[in-house]
Write a protein that holds these residues in place. Structure first.
Motif: not given
Length: 71
Positions: A37-39, A53-56, A59-60
């Motif tokens: 989660k990116v707030m 949209p994703q990191l390694e 999903a973000t």
């Protein structure tokens, strides 16, 4: 050995926090799937373009939470 979501979050938090408008990074659920989660203060196209949209493989998810203030 595959990285866990906790390790990936830890590795990317400092970089994500450098993006203007990002106020926090955490781990949450989207359905039954763990996501990073990116707030943000306010969700906009400008900030959405800066967050992958994703990191390694994880999903973000961007969540508008407003300004966070410590008391």
């Amino acid at each position: 050995m595959e990285k866990t979501i906790e390790i990936v979050k830890k590795e990317y938090t400092a970089g994500l926090m450098q993006i203007k408008g990002v106020v926090g990074v955490g781990i949450g659920l989207s359905g039954k799937e763990k996501v990073i989660k990116v707030m943000v203060v306010e969700k906009s196209r400008k900030i959405t373009k800066k967050i992958p949209p994703q990191l390694e493989g994880f999903a973000t998810e961007i969540e508008a939470v407003g300004e966070i203030k410590a008391f």
